[in-house]
Every structure is written in C-alpha cells, then in structure tokens.
Design an enzyme around this catalytic site. Sequence first.
Site, PDB file in Angstrom:
ATOM      1  CB  CYS A   1      56.404 -58.008  -8.032  1.00  0.00           C
ATOM      2  SG  CYS A   1      57.367 -59.251  -8.910  1.00  0.00           S
ATOM      3  CG  HIS A   2      51.215 -61.791  -7.000  1.00  0.00           C
ATOM      4  ND1 HIS A   2      50.795 -60.700  -7.724  1.00  0.00           N
ATOM      5  CD2 HIS A   2      50.335 -62.793  -7.286  1.00  0.00           C
ATOM      6  CE1 HIS A   2      49.708 -61.029  -8.411  1.00  0.00           C
ATOM      7  NE2 HIS A   2      49.414 -62.283  -8.172  1.00  0.00           N
ATOM      8  NE  ARG A   3      49.960 -62.064 -13.090  1.00  0.00           N
ATOM      9  CZ  ARG A   3      48.834 -62.728 -13.334  1.00  0.00           C
ATOM     10  NH1 ARG A   3      48.869 -64.042 -13.473  1.00  0.00           N
ATOM     11  NH2 ARG A   3      47.689 -62.085 -13.456  1.00  0.00           N
TER      12      ARG A   3
ATOM     13  NE  ARG B   1      52.561 -66.665  -5.428  1.00  0.00           N
ATOM     14  CZ  ARG B   1      51.481 -66.903  -6.156  1.00  0.00           C
ATOM     15  NH1 ARG B   1      50.636 -67.846  -5.783  1.00  0.00           N
ATOM     16  NH2 ARG B   1      51.235 -66.228  -7.256  1.00  0.00           N
TER      17      ARG B   1
ATOM     18  CG  ASP C   1      53.229 -59.655 -10.879  1.00  0.00           C
ATOM     19  OD1 ASP C   1      52.439 -59.265  -9.993  1.00  0.00           O
ATOM     20  OD2 ASP C   1      54.193 -60.418 -10.639  1.00  0.00           O
TER      21      ASP C   1
END
Length: 362
Positions: A208-210, A241, A282
């Site tokens: 999950c990074h978006r 991030r 994602d």
Amino acid sequence: MRKLLTVVGARPQFVKAAMVSHAITKASDLDEVLIHTGQHYDYGMSQAFFDQLDIPQPRVNLGISGGSHAQMTARMMASLEETMLGEAPDAVLLYGDTNSTLAAALVAAKLHIPVVHVEAGARTRSLTNPEEVNRICADHISSLLLTCTEANLRNLALENLAERAAFAGDPMYDAFSCYSARAQRPALVELGDGSSVDVPEAFYYLTCHREENTVEEKSLQGILEAMQSLDAPVVYPVHPRSKAAVMAFVARGDFDNILPVEPVGYLESIWLVTHARQVVTDSGGLQREAFFAAVKCTTVLNFEVWPETMVAGRNILAKPNKDSILEAMGVEQVVDEAYQPFGNARAANNIVDHIVEFLEVR
C-alpha cells in the site's frame, strides 16, 4: 548498429527492463544505454533489482527524487535533455507511467528523437490518478506503442493511435515466468528496529503506497483495520514515503497482526505473492503478479488499472475501509488456466523485434 537509450526510475520499470535488456543483448542491431532517473533510490527499491535480475548498471544515475510531481518532472527533464543531447540515440525506450516516463517522453519528443513506449494503452479513465496523465501524454507523443494486452491496443485505436501501435505482451509476465522458480523464502527486516523476522507459515501479503491510500489518515487506518481482523498475520513491506504514517499507527499497539517490514527485492516479493493466502494491494504490478500466480487479489483503488485481471473473482476493487476490503476478500475466485490476456511470456523478444523493424524503416 542503432543506439537505444532506455530510461527507468521506479521498481516496476526495473523488472520490465530486465527482460527487455536481456533480449536486446542478443540483438546485434541494437546498443542499449541505460539511464536511471533516481526516482526510486534506496537499495530495496532500486539496486536490489539490478543485482537480482542481472540488469546492466546504468550509464548515468541522475539521482532525482522527491518533491512535487511538477518539481520532480521538471528536474528530470533538465537532466535528461543534457543526457540525450550527449548520447544522441536513435530512439528512446520507456516503460509504464511514472514521472520518469513522462519526463523522458517530453524531452525526446522536443529533441525529435523517436519514443518507444512499452505498456502503452493502459487506461484507468480517471484523471485524478496522476499516472493516467503520464500514460496518456506519453502515448500521444510516442512513435511506437507496444501494448501488454489486446484491450490496451483497442484503447489506442479509440484515440486514433492504432497506426503506430502493436500488441507485444507483458514483460512482467516474462519476468514472473523466468524468475518465480528462483524465488526463495525471504529474510525480512522489521520496520523501525531493523531486527530480522521470519515469514509466518500462513500469511497475507499487503502493499500500500499510493497517495490516495496513505496521505489521508482515515484511508490508511481503514486498510490496516481490515488487515488486523484477518485470521493470519499480514506481511507489509512499507514504501519509504509511507513509513512515518505506518509507524505512527504501529506505535499505538492496535495492529499487532500486521508485520511492517523494509521493502523487499523482486525475488522476495514473487515468493511472497505465490505463497500468500491472498494479496491486498494498490500496485498495478502486484495485481498482475497475483493474477499470474493464480492468487486471489483485492485492489484498494476506486478505478480499474488492469481490468483483464478482474474476472471470476480473481481481482476485485475495494474502497479503503474495513468492510469493503473484507467483502472483496470474501469472494471466491475461479481460475481458468486457459485465460491469459498478457501474452505467452515472449513479450521481451516481441518488443525487440518491433523496435528493430521500426528503426529499419526510418
């Protein structure tokens, strides 16, 4: 011999470039120069892929990452212009839909260098998705468009781009077919304290990074709450991030079913995909890899990235909240082994053949 300048910057591009670069080395007609923008920069997000997949080391690493989309793209354009002028390639080869892709496409087009875009024609039809803007712009200024699926080819035809487009197949399917047998159970490094941790015997795999799932606290919390409620631990390699936001939740002590770890390399990720009970993601790349592995996938997005995978319960969209994710995960998938929309694992050779033919007639 023709010079081909390949620009990459993010981990999905490294996987695709690995397969195509190997095919290029067998083609006596092409000399490849690899340029890394630096968009993904730490070992787990970048160098691990070059080491594991035997990708030639970049001729240049521009070291550009961070900042807003505009800032990053602008800095890349300035550096890439200098690089392209110095190298004077016959064509520029690009993959996917990152800021690196858009920057390189714009610079090459303005320098009148032909652009070859691999993974062309993918469409979410949502301009709120920044990658959609990148892929549309890149497609419309490219000279040769090579698609992963026949549906992507039809999308290009709707935009009057059919004359410069061809179906090649998905180099990510090539990579999965080539490397999945080499994947081994990974040694995970726990996020925060750096301790080594074993992969649970039974587990789910989350990525999950978006921005839409990690910037808003409510969205990330909804995803983590769904993972916390599952009947086995959740392995979660955390994008750099997103690290601060994830660690803030972990520090509360309410998510002990989730194992946040440092980013993993490609071979480790493939092992986790193929051995997971289910995948929740994602990522456009990981949902395809789950499809290749015939592992049920839930994609936490509000638009389809690869509708070809969304058949027979194999990949289902969910909103970033507990109920929606668990509902999607509860749908049983049915696998038809004859259904393979991503080609026959010869995409890299097809891509090189198309490039050689394209350059011969110029």
